[in-house]
Design a protein around this motif. Structure first.
Motif, PDB file in Angstrom:
ATOM      1  N   ALA A 118       5.182  -1.964  15.313  1.00  0.00           N
ATOM      2  CA  ALA A 118       6.107  -2.405  16.367  1.00  0.00           C
ATOM      3  C   ALA A 118       7.103  -3.443  15.859  1.00  0.00           C
ATOM      4  CB  ALA A 118       5.322  -2.956  17.556  1.00  0.00           C
ATOM      5  N   GLY A 119       7.758  -3.135  14.745  1.00  0.00           N
ATOM      6  CA  GLY A 119       8.786  -4.032  14.234  1.00  0.00           C
ATOM      7  C   GLY A 119       8.252  -5.252  13.522  1.00  0.00           C
ATOM      8  N   ARG A 120       6.968  -5.298  13.284  1.00  0.00           N
ATOM      9  CA  ARG A 120       6.356  -6.412  12.560  1.00  0.00           C
ATOM     10  C   ARG A 120       5.558  -5.879  11.389  1.00  0.00           C
ATOM     11  NH1 ARG A 120       6.613  -8.188  17.802  1.00  0.00           N
ATOM     12  NH2 ARG A 120       7.152 -10.381  18.127  1.00  0.00           N
ATOM     13  N   ILE A 121       5.366  -6.748  10.414  1.00  0.00           N
ATOM     14  CA  ILE A 121       4.534  -6.408   9.259  1.00  0.00           C
ATOM     15  C   ILE A 121       3.270  -7.238   9.361  1.00  0.00           C
ATOM     16  CG2 ILE A 121       4.348  -6.376   6.756  1.00  0.00           C
ATOM     17  CD1 ILE A 121       7.381  -6.150   6.632  1.00  0.00           C
ATOM     18  N   LYS A 122       2.161  -6.548   9.535  1.00  0.00           N
ATOM     19  CA  LYS A 122       0.865  -7.219   9.672  1.00  0.00           C
ATOM     20  C   LYS A 122       0.135  -7.144   8.345  1.00  0.00           C
ATOM     21  CE  LYS A 122      -3.466  -7.095  12.272  1.00  0.00           C
ATOM     22  NZ  LYS A 122      -4.238  -6.375  13.330  1.00  0.00           N
ATOM     23  N   LEU A 123      -0.191  -8.311   7.800  1.00  0.00           N
ATOM     24  CA  LEU A 123      -0.883  -8.370   6.521  1.00  0.00           C
ATOM     25  C   LEU A 123      -2.308  -7.857   6.697  1.00  0.00           C
ATOM     26  CD1 LEU A 123       0.097  -9.432   3.754  1.00  0.00           C
ATOM     27  CD2 LEU A 123      -1.254 -11.486   4.173  1.00  0.00           C
ATOM     28  N   VAL A 124      -2.686  -6.866   5.883  1.00  0.00           N
ATOM     29  CA  VAL A 124      -4.036  -6.295   5.974  1.00  0.00           C
ATOM     30  C   VAL A 124      -4.850  -6.546   4.713  1.00  0.00           C
ATOM     31  CG1 VAL A 124      -3.352  -4.507   7.608  1.00  0.00           C
ATOM     32  CG2 VAL A 124      -3.207  -4.043   5.155  1.00  0.00           C
ATOM     33  N   ALA A 125      -4.206  -7.030   3.652  1.00  0.00           N
ATOM     34  CA  ALA A 125      -4.951  -7.300   2.418  1.00  0.00           C
ATOM     35  C   ALA A 125      -4.205  -8.334   1.601  1.00  0.00           C
ATOM     36  CB  ALA A 125      -5.138  -6.024   1.604  1.00  0.00           C
ATOM     37  N   GLU A 126      -4.957  -9.230   1.003  1.00  0.00           N
ATOM     38  CA  GLU A 126      -4.408 -10.146   0.014  1.00  0.00           C
ATOM     39  C   GLU A 126      -5.532 -10.515  -0.933  1.00  0.00           C
ATOM     40  OE1 GLU A 126      -6.441 -12.684   2.802  1.00  0.00           O
ATOM     41  OE2 GLU A 126      -4.795 -11.309   3.215  1.00  0.00           O
ATOM     42  N   GLY A 127      -5.169 -10.825  -2.119  1.00  0.00           N
ATOM     43  CA  GLY A 127      -6.197 -11.196  -3.091  1.00  0.00           C
ATOM     44  C   GLY A 127      -5.550 -11.696  -4.366  1.00  0.00           C
ATOM     45  N   PRO A 128      -6.257 -12.518  -5.111  1.00  0.00           N
ATOM     46  CA  PRO A 128      -7.639 -12.939  -4.836  1.00  0.00           C
ATOM     47  C   PRO A 128      -7.692 -14.010  -3.755  1.00  0.00           C
ATOM     48  CG  PRO A 128      -6.846 -14.034  -6.786  1.00  0.00           C
ATOM     49  CD  PRO A 128      -5.760 -13.086  -6.368  1.00  0.00           C
ATOM     50  N   SER A 129      -8.896 -14.482  -3.459  1.00  0.00           N
ATOM     51  CA  SER A 129      -9.069 -15.510  -2.439  1.00  0.00           C
ATOM     52  C   SER A 129      -8.241 -16.735  -2.784  1.00  0.00           C
ATOM     53  CB  SER A 129     -10.556 -15.888  -2.334  1.00  0.00           C
ATOM     54  OG  SER A 129     -10.735 -16.915  -1.407  1.00  0.00           O
ATOM     55  N   VAL A 172      -0.576  -8.280  -2.201  1.00  0.00           N
ATOM     56  CA  VAL A 172      -0.522  -8.384  -0.748  1.00  0.00           C
ATOM     57  C   VAL A 172      -0.097  -7.017  -0.216  1.00  0.00           C
ATOM     58  CG1 VAL A 172      -0.062 -10.858  -0.555  1.00  0.00           C
ATOM     59  CG2 VAL A 172       1.842  -9.278  -0.887  1.00  0.00           C
ATOM     60  N   MET A 173      -0.622  -6.648   0.926  1.00  0.00           N
ATOM     61  CA  MET A 173      -0.230  -5.382   1.535  1.00  0.00           C
ATOM     62  C   MET A 173      -0.136  -5.570   3.039  1.00  0.00           C
ATOM     63  SD  MET A 173      -1.755  -1.513   1.107  1.00  0.00           S
ATOM     64  CE  MET A 173      -3.173  -1.688   2.161  1.00  0.00           C
ATOM     65  N   GLY A 174       0.908  -5.044   3.614  1.00  0.00           N
ATOM     66  CA  GLY A 174       1.106  -5.130   5.050  1.00  0.00           C
ATOM     67  C   GLY A 174       1.437  -3.774   5.635  1.00  0.00           C
ATOM     68  N   LEU A 175       1.093  -3.588   6.902  1.00  0.00           N
ATOM     69  CA  LEU A 175       1.409  -2.361   7.618  1.00  0.00           C
ATOM     70  C   LEU A 175       2.409  -2.662   8.722  1.00  0.00           C
ATOM     71  CD1 LEU A 175      -2.129  -0.723   7.985  1.00  0.00           C
ATOM     72  CD2 LEU A 175      -0.411  -0.344   6.205  1.00  0.00           C
ATOM     73  N   VAL A 176       3.309  -1.734   8.945  1.00  0.00           N
ATOM     74  CA  VAL A 176       4.356  -1.901   9.954  1.00  0.00           C
ATOM     75  C   VAL A 176       3.793  -1.525  11.318  1.00  0.00           C
ATOM     76  CG1 VAL A 176       6.629  -1.162  10.719  1.00  0.00           C
ATOM     77  CG2 VAL A 176       6.164  -1.448   8.277  1.00  0.00           C
ATOM     78  N   THR A 222       4.696 -11.046  10.212  1.00  0.00           N
ATOM     79  CA  THR A 222       6.110 -11.414  10.107  1.00  0.00           C
ATOM     80  C   THR A 222       6.966 -10.291  10.672  1.00  0.00           C
ATOM     81  OG1 THR A 222       6.239 -10.499   7.860  1.00  0.00           O
ATOM     82  CG2 THR A 222       5.734 -12.853   8.070  1.00  0.00           C
ATOM     83  N   ARG A 223       8.147 -10.661  11.144  1.00  0.00           N
ATOM     84  CA  ARG A 223       9.084  -9.649  11.628  1.00  0.00           C
ATOM     85  C   ARG A 223       9.767  -8.977  10.442  1.00  0.00           C
ATOM     86  NH1 ARG A 223      10.235 -14.031  14.785  1.00  0.00           N
ATOM     87  NH2 ARG A 223      12.189 -14.351  13.649  1.00  0.00           N
ATOM     88  N   VAL A 224      10.127  -7.729  10.632  1.00  0.00           N
ATOM     89  CA  VAL A 224      10.752  -6.970   9.545  1.00  0.00           C
ATOM     90  C   VAL A 224      12.055  -7.623   9.107  1.00  0.00           C
ATOM     91  CG1 VAL A 224      11.844  -4.754   8.986  1.00  0.00           C
ATOM     92  CG2 VAL A 224       9.660  -4.800  10.200  1.00  0.00           C
ATOM     93  N   GLU A 225      12.780  -8.236  10.050  1.00  0.00           N
ATOM     94  CA  GLU A 225      14.084  -8.821   9.706  1.00  0.00           C
ATOM     95  C   GLU A 225      13.985 -10.199   9.060  1.00  0.00           C
ATOM     96  OE1 GLU A 225      13.320  -9.587  14.145  1.00  0.00           O
ATOM     97  OE2 GLU A 225      13.095  -7.944  12.699  1.00  0.00           O
ATOM     98  N   ALA A 260       9.352  10.050   5.212  1.00  0.00           N
ATOM     99  CA  ALA A 260      10.648   9.366   5.341  1.00  0.00           C
ATOM    100  C   ALA A 260      10.605   8.188   6.301  1.00  0.00           C
ATOM    101  CB  ALA A 260      11.738  10.353   5.776  1.00  0.00           C
ATOM    102  N   ARG A 261       9.419   7.642   6.533  1.00  0.00           N
ATOM    103  CA  ARG A 261       9.279   6.519   7.451  1.00  0.00           C
ATOM    104  C   ARG A 261       8.447   5.428   6.788  1.00  0.00           C
ATOM    105  NH1 ARG A 261       5.425   4.980  11.203  1.00  0.00           N
ATOM    106  NH2 ARG A 261       4.136   6.759  10.586  1.00  0.00           N
ATOM    107  N   PRO A 262       8.923   4.164   6.847  1.00  0.00           N
ATOM    108  CA  PRO A 262       8.142   3.090   6.227  1.00  0.00           C
ATOM    109  C   PRO A 262       6.906   2.783   7.075  1.00  0.00           C
ATOM    110  CG  PRO A 262      10.047   2.170   7.352  1.00  0.00           C
ATOM    111  CD  PRO A 262      10.183   3.663   7.438  1.00  0.00           C
ATOM    112  N   ILE A 263       5.737   2.835   6.446  1.00  0.00           N
ATOM    113  CA  ILE A 263       4.507   2.496   7.154  1.00  0.00           C
ATOM    114  C   ILE A 263       3.935   1.163   6.689  1.00  0.00           C
ATOM    115  CG2 ILE A 263       3.926   4.900   7.575  1.00  0.00           C
ATOM    116  CD1 ILE A 263       1.929   4.736   5.284  1.00  0.00           C
ATOM    117  N   GLY A 264       4.531   0.600   5.642  1.00  0.00           N
ATOM    118  CA  GLY A 264       4.038  -0.686   5.155  1.00  0.00           C
ATOM    119  C   GLY A 264       4.737  -1.076   3.876  1.00  0.00           C
TER     120      GLY A 264
END
Length: 691
Positions: free
Chosen positions: A199-210, A193-197, A220-223, A274-278
């Motif tokens: 505005a304070g949320r993590i948006k899932l951009v990939a998951e696998g397998p189906s 699974v991979m998510g990108l940060v 989801t929110r970061v907290e 030095a910044r989390p992007i995902g």
């Protein structure tokens, strides 16, 4: 011999002996692990083998594992988990123990798994013994060789994935590399699974397998108490080494993934500058724990992924900005032109920043005419697009003012030369009179146009051209010849940039021939044909932008009056005079005045010649249709002289002085009008109504 019998046996109260002394004689220790409570008991010999004092052990297996190197501990955990899962009752394994002085000692454990009536494991009892002398040097070497091979395999996979990531330009391409079966799956990863940060949320951009997606985790929110949120908050990786660890650490998430068979997982923060992007989650089946080496490889891989992601995100942001600029510079809409069907397309290059200086434009003009423009500013960047936007607007303004096509091109060249830029541009401008079908072309270093006939055949239309815009002004060569063509109803005019013609390994003429064949075999529908041509450019991996304009003259519905053509004729330019004569004859035929074509052509030629001979500048020829009580064709010849023409008696042997007499005899009306610093000599011919 006396048989004492069983009844005569006298046994000690502590018989049989406790196994601990017997095991101790063989340098073996014993242990007993209650799986329900998690408590483990060691005997004295086991403490000695682990080089541990009884007060140092709290009865938890995790504490005992501190004496075992992490690689051996993970391998031992995997062996135990496999035995528990398979339903077996016996297992054994070699592992090393780190003593107080830091040296390592090989040991061997053998165990028995006790299960209840349902098969559930309840207890494990076993022995542990010194195996230093048992393992030969060859065994140790084989163990070390296997470990080295695994290390090389993991390193190789990480290197291959990193190399593939270096070529990924977009976020989707990064995801495709990660999901490639030849990359991460060789590390034993079964899903990710991979998510990108954002505005304070993590948006899932990939998951696998189906089928591995967990409902409710798309955003989801970061907290929130999820592992991806944790690694984003802490900027530290999280290695989950067992199902129990997962369930205890993330009780909200675990119930939703128990059916996926996850036994361990690695969650990596994706950090750039030095910044989390995902965050990236790698999930495993049938794997327990991670060695230090595996952790290092995954952390390094996570760093490569983060750098690739940031590069891809910057690229996409740049691309969005470029595309926005490109679209802002191109016409937002194409006007509806009575008497014509028009289709336009712009396709960005397959490489680079996806923006360039290609453009098209459609300019409605008075009298049932329309201007069609195709052009290409040198370069493939935002500066080229900015120059293109300015040049397009200026050229459109000059055309809308009513200037002759050659004047439009010359003024546009001067404008580009005076801009603070080193760019030049190629351009093709076609002015189409839809009532007559007469097309006037001006070409500035651009490709020739194509015409598709009604029967589907296609041909190239050679047009004499001048230097590209900007260069012609720099070198003082602003004279652009004007070519003419008669476009019949149903015929299609094609203008394009070289991105539609240039093919790898082929010269320009071959590309034009291939395009001509493609147009001839293409769809009858104009918009579908435009799509087919752009798709063909994609198929041969065009490395330049494509701008395309298709204009088809309709057979019906075109304006029947108000036609107007104009052309400049420069002194000392025989080609311009020939072009004007051709334009006049084509217009006369198209306007239904063929029976008077010779008279009109002769009179127009006389007026043009007079202007060139008796004045110092160019002559501007204009033809138009005037409707009213009757239908008339009007010819106007303008020049810069204010001197009015005079009738003269040529005499019997004179070779001049007969021109105005000829005009007076052939026309229905003529006259002279003052035009500012010059004059206009005009004449009119009554022509029959169009059928």
């Amino acid at each position: 011999m006396v048989d004492r019998g069983a009844s005569d046996l006298s046994l000690p109260d502590d018989w049989p002996a406790h196994p601990a002394p017997i095991l101790a004689l063989n340098r073996m220790g014993s242990w007993d692990w209650d799986l329900d409570s998690g408590a483990m008991h060691l005997d004295a010999m086991a403490y000695e083998l682990f080089d541990m004092e009884p007060h140092e052990f709290d009865g938890r297996p995790a504490t005992l594992a501190t004496r075992v190197p992490s690689g051996d501990a993970h391998r031992l955990d995997a062996r135990v988990a496999q035995a528990l899962k398979s339903g077996g009752v016996l297992y054994g394994a070699y592992f090393r123990v780190r003593r107080r002085d830091g040296t390592l000692r090989w040991t061997r454990t053998q165990a028995y798994i006790s299960r209840d009536a349902t098969g559930r494991p309840r207890r494990i009892v076993g022995i542990v013994r010194d195996a230093t002398h048992e393992l030969s040097d060859s065994t140790v070497r084989r163990e070390r060789t296997a470990q080295d091979a695994g290390r090389r395999r993991r390193t190789s996979v990480a290197q291959v994935a990193t190399a593939a990531l270096a070529h990924a330009r977009t976020v989707k391409e990064v995801i495709d590399v990660l999901k490639d079966t030849q990359s991460l799956t060789h590390l034993g990863v079964t899903s990710l699974v991979m998510g990108l940060v954002e505005a304070g949320r993590i948006k899932l951009v990939a998951e696998g397998p189906s089928g591995s997606f967990v409902p409710g985790t798309r955003v989801t929110r970061v907290e929130e108490p999820y592992p991806m949120g944790e690694v984003v908050r802490t900027l530290a990786p999280r290695f989950i080494e067992s199902p129990e660890d997962f369930a205890e650490s993330y009780p909200v998430l675990w119930p939703h993934i128990t059916d996926l068979g996850i036994t361990s997982a690695a969650y990596l923060p994706l950090i750039a500058q030095a910044r989390p992007i995902g965050a990236l989650g790698l999930l495993y089946h049938d794997k327990y724990g991670f060695t230090e080496e595996e952790r290092d490889v995954l952390v390094t891989l996570g760093s490569s992924i983060a750098q690739s992601l940031q590069r891809a995100m910057f690229y996409e942001q740049d691309k969005d900005l470029a595309e926005g600029l490109q679209q802002a510079m191109l016409p937002r809409t194409i006007p509806t032109v009575p008497g014509a069907d028009i289709a336009v397309r712009y396709r960005a290059a397959s490489i680079g920043r996806d923006i360039g200086g290609d453009w098209y434009d459609v300019i409605p003009l008075p009298g049932g005419r329309v201007g069609a423009v195709i052009g290409d500013v040198q370069g493939h960047d935002t500066h080229a697009a900015a120059v293109m936007g300015q040049l397009r607007i200026v050229l459109r303004a000059y055309a809308a003012e009513g200037h002759h096509p050659a004047t439009v091109m010359a003024r546009a060249s001067v404008f580009l030369h005076e801009l603070d830029t080193d760019r030049f541009a190629t351009c093709l401008y076609a002015e189409v009179d839809l009532s007559t079908g007469v097309v006037q072309f001006v070409r500035a270093g651009h490709l020739d146009p194509l015409v598709r006939m009604v029967d589907g055949t296609c041909r190239r239309v050679p047009v004499d051209g001048g230097l590209p815009l900007g260069l012609s002004a720099e070198f003082g060569r602003l004279d652009y010849p004007v070519g003419t063509l008669e476009l019949d109803p149903g015929q299609t005019l094609l203008l394009c940039t070289d991105g539609l013609v240039e093919q790898p390994g082929a010269d320009l003429d071959d590309g034009l021939q291939a395009l001509t064949t493609l147009v001839g075999a293409g769809s009858r529908d104009l918009r579908r044909l435009a799509d087919e041509l752009c798709q063909a450019a994609d198929d041969w991996s065009a490395e330049d932008d494509v701008a395309l304009l298709l204009l088809r003259r309709r057979g019906t519905g075109a304006p029947q009056s108000g036609g107007r053509l104009r052309q400049h004729v420069e002194p000392g330019d025989p080609g311009a005079l020939t072009g004007a004569r051709h334009m006049i004859r084509a217009a006369v035929r198209a306007w239904g005045a063929g029976e008077r074509a010779d008279d009109i052509a002769l009179v127009a030629d006389e007026l043009i010649t007079n202007a060139l001979v008796h004045t110092e500048g160019a002559a501007v020829v204009t033809l138009r249709v005037i409707t009213g009580a009757d239908r008339r064709l009007r010819v106007e010849v303008e020049d810069a002289s204010s001197a009015l023409p005079r009738r003269r008696d040529a005499g019997d042997a004179g070779v001049s002085g007969r021109g105005l007499l000829l005009v007076d005899r052939l026309v229905d009306a003529w006259g002279v009008e003052a035009r500012g610093t010059g004059k206009c000599v005009w004449c009119e011919f009554t022509v029959p109504p169009r059928r």
